[in-house]
Design a protein around this motif. Structure first.
Motif, mmCIF file in Angstrom:
data_model
loop_
_atom_site.group_PDB
_atom_site.id
_atom_site.type_symbol
_atom_site.label_atom_id
_atom_site.label_comp_id
_atom_site.label_asym_id
_atom_site.label_seq_id
_atom_site.Cartn_x
_atom_site.Cartn_y
_atom_site.Cartn_z
ATOM 1 N N CYS A 192 13.730 4.783 9.079
ATOM 2 C CA CYS A 192 13.510 3.956 7.877
ATOM 3 C C CYS A 192 14.865 3.492 7.319
ATOM 4 O O CYS A 192 15.719 4.307 6.995
ATOM 5 N N SER A 248 12.450 -1.690 1.980
ATOM 6 C CA SER A 248 11.472 -1.762 0.880
ATOM 7 C C SER A 248 10.399 -2.850 1.054
ATOM 8 O O SER A 248 9.698 -3.179 0.102
ATOM 9 N N PHE A 249 10.232 -3.390 2.237
ATOM 10 C CA PHE A 249 9.134 -4.343 2.474
ATOM 11 C C PHE A 249 7.784 -3.684 2.180
ATOM 12 O O PHE A 249 6.855 -4.325 1.700
ATOM 13 N N LEU A 293 6.862 1.700 11.187
ATOM 14 C CA LEU A 293 6.748 3.064 10.667
ATOM 15 C C LEU A 293 5.408 3.204 9.937
ATOM 16 O O LEU A 293 4.623 2.252 9.888
ATOM 17 N N PRO A 296 4.358 4.424 6.436
ATOM 18 C CA PRO A 296 4.466 4.945 5.065
ATOM 19 C C PRO A 296 3.142 5.462 4.501
ATOM 20 O O PRO A 296 3.128 6.404 3.718
HETATM 21 S S1 SF4 Z 1 9.146 -1.169 5.286
HETATM 22 FE FE1 SF4 Z 1 9.329 0.747 4.199
HETATM 23 S S2 SF4 Z 1 9.025 2.323 5.762
HETATM 24 FE FE2 SF4 Z 1 9.475 0.425 6.839
HETATM 25 S S3 SF4 Z 1 11.689 0.473 7.148
HETATM 26 FE FE3 SF4 Z 1 11.309 -0.668 5.248
HETATM 27 S S4 SF4 Z 1 11.450 0.897 3.613
HETATM 28 FE FE4 SF4 Z 1 11.236 1.985 5.571
#
Ligand code: SF4
Ligand code: SF4
Length: 445
Positions: free
Chosen positions: A253, A257-258, A313, A315
């Motif tokens: 990660c 922050s998407f 990933l 979350p």
């Molecule tokens: S979208 Fe969220 S989980 Fe995926 S890399 Fe960005 S911050 Fe990390």
């Protein structure tokens, strides 16, 4: 008195939220509300059955809606449906013309338009508080099928389930099947899988769970079955074990922050920051709990994991794990150190950040399976059914049937006492009770 009788009828008929939540409908019918909102968004890709119920049985759904409005003293009934469903909307408009105080509100084709908090905001413009419920802003939300069941409750308890079976099957279709039938029989009814090694998702592709055991039975909250090759990216992603989800999340990660910027609850102004829950993977001690507390606001819509994250990933699963860890420490919305009391304020860019379902389908690699699934009559009687004692929110039903007892479709076979939250359970076929254990009652033809 009328309301008490109605509430009792719903409880005895075993009606629970058919959209996946499984919340007993009698509890909602016992509350006082200004609005009853029909959740007709059906935002999970590939599922069709709610639109088909509305197309085939609009008057029954409207009857259920009026009954709920009467029970809750709601002055207004609102159907939230996506504007792309032009044909169904025309049918609903005709049915609504002879009814009072029922309105149709058109929604965009985004995911998750059917999330209760999004639906409430998009239909009546009220913001459900953080950690709250629609009733906190005067609304009761019911799924289309739940209202169909409410309307027929005086005559028929819940013994059947509307389902869409689609994906890698020869004849994608929707139908109404007995509760307790196995998933394997549903796949056969849909012509069988068109690939050799397959798995399925029980429910929609976003919020459903992967199943590989096709002897599992259909429950009151099953919405459909998406059959896919075992090596399909969605099956692989949803099957990742928690320890590898955490390990990969911790190392990969980049805190872009998407996941937060597209999170539907964050966009409604809730202080849910999944990227900060991801950050908790790097912490130990109290810093971890504080970052985990954001997860208390997560609706498990999976958008962050299956659409937003550029690193592939997960979350949502990290939020699930965070919630579990907080429960073990008795940390909840009320006891958390974070201030969840503030009134949310909608993000100014919310309308521009909604996720179009067409893009979502492409991202999920489901474009090849985005096909019609016409409604057909279910002309098959299973040799046996397994009816789960816990297929709802609340305590498991208490068995009242005996092994060897002859039962008819609709007979009560397990009940729940008046002082407990739960749902009655009924035989879904005519036959004989062949097995009872602490999980299910089996009936053979
Ligand atoms: S979208 Fe969220 S989980 Fe995926 S890399 Fe960005 S911050 Fe990390
Ligand atoms: S699953 Fe992800 S996108 Fe959905 S509410 Fe939870 S954090 Fe937000």
């Amino acid at each position: 008195m009328i309301q008490k009788d109605f509430v009792k009828t719903l409880k005895k008929a075993g009606i629970v939220g058919a959209g996946g939540a499984g919340f007993p409908a009698y509890v909602k019918a016992s509350s006082k509300a200004e609005f009853v909102i029909v959740n007709a968004a059906e935002c999970e890709p590939l599922l069709k059955k709610d639109q088909q119920i509305l197309e085939r049985y609009p008057e029954i759904v409207f009857d259920g809606l009026e009954m709920m409005m009467k029970a809750t003293s709601a002055k207004s009934g609102i159907i939230g449906i996506k504007k792309k469903h032009v044909k169904v909307i025309e049918i609903l408009k005709r049915a609504a013309a002879s009814r009072k105080n029922i309105e149709i509100k058109l929604l965009g084709d985004y995911y998750p338009a059917g999330d209760e908090f999004c639906l409430v905001y998009d239909t009546i413009g009220r913001l459900v508080p953080m950690g709250g419920l629609p009733i906190n802003v005067g609304a009761v939300v019911n799924n289309v099928e739940t209202l169909y069941n409410v309307a027929i409750a005086r005559k028929y308890p819940i013994t059947e389930k509307f389902l869409t079976v689609t994906g890698a099957v020869k004849k994608p279709c929707s139908f109404k099947a007995p509760i307790g039938i196995s998933y394997g029989e549903l796949i056969e009814f849909a012509g069988g899988a068109n690939c050799k090694d397959y798995a399925a998702i029980d429910g929609g592709p976003m919020m459903g769970k992967v199943i590989t055991d096709f002897t599992l039975p259909v429950t009151k909250v099953s919405g459909g079955l998406i059959v896919l090759p075992k090596n399909h990216s969605l099956i692989l992603k949803k099957s990742r074990p928690d320890n590898s989800v955490s390990r990969i999340g911790k190392s990969a990660c980049d805190q872009c922050s998407f996941c937060t910027e597209l999170c539907p609850r964050y966009l409604l102004g809730h202080i849910l920051n999944p990227h900060k829950v991801m950050r908790s993977l790097l912490f130990s001690g109290s810093g971890k709990d504080i970052h985990n507390e954001f997860a208390l606001l997560c609706s498990q819509c999976s958008l962050c994991s299956l659409y937003s994250c550029p690193e592939n990933l997960d979350p949502k699963s990290i939020c699930d794990m965070a919630k579990k860890s907080l429960i073990e420490k008795s940390i909840n919305i009320k006891t958390a150190s974070m201030d969840f009391e503030n009134q949310p304020k909608v993000h100014p860019l919310r309308d521009y950040r909604k996720t179009p379902v067409s893009k979502l389908i492409a991202r999920l690699n489901l474009s090849d399976y985005d096909k019609a699934a016409p409604f057909i009559e279910f002309n098959y009687v299973p040799g046996k059914v397994r009816i789960m004692l816990s297929q709802h929110i609340g305590v498991p039903a208490e068995v009242i049937a005996r092994v060897g007892q002859a039962v008819k479709k609709g007979d009560t076979i397990a009940s729940v006492s008046d002082d407990k939250l739960g749902a009655y359970i009924h035989a879904s076929i005519n036959g004989k009770v062949s097995k009872i254990n602490n999980k299910y009652i089996e009936i053979e033809k």
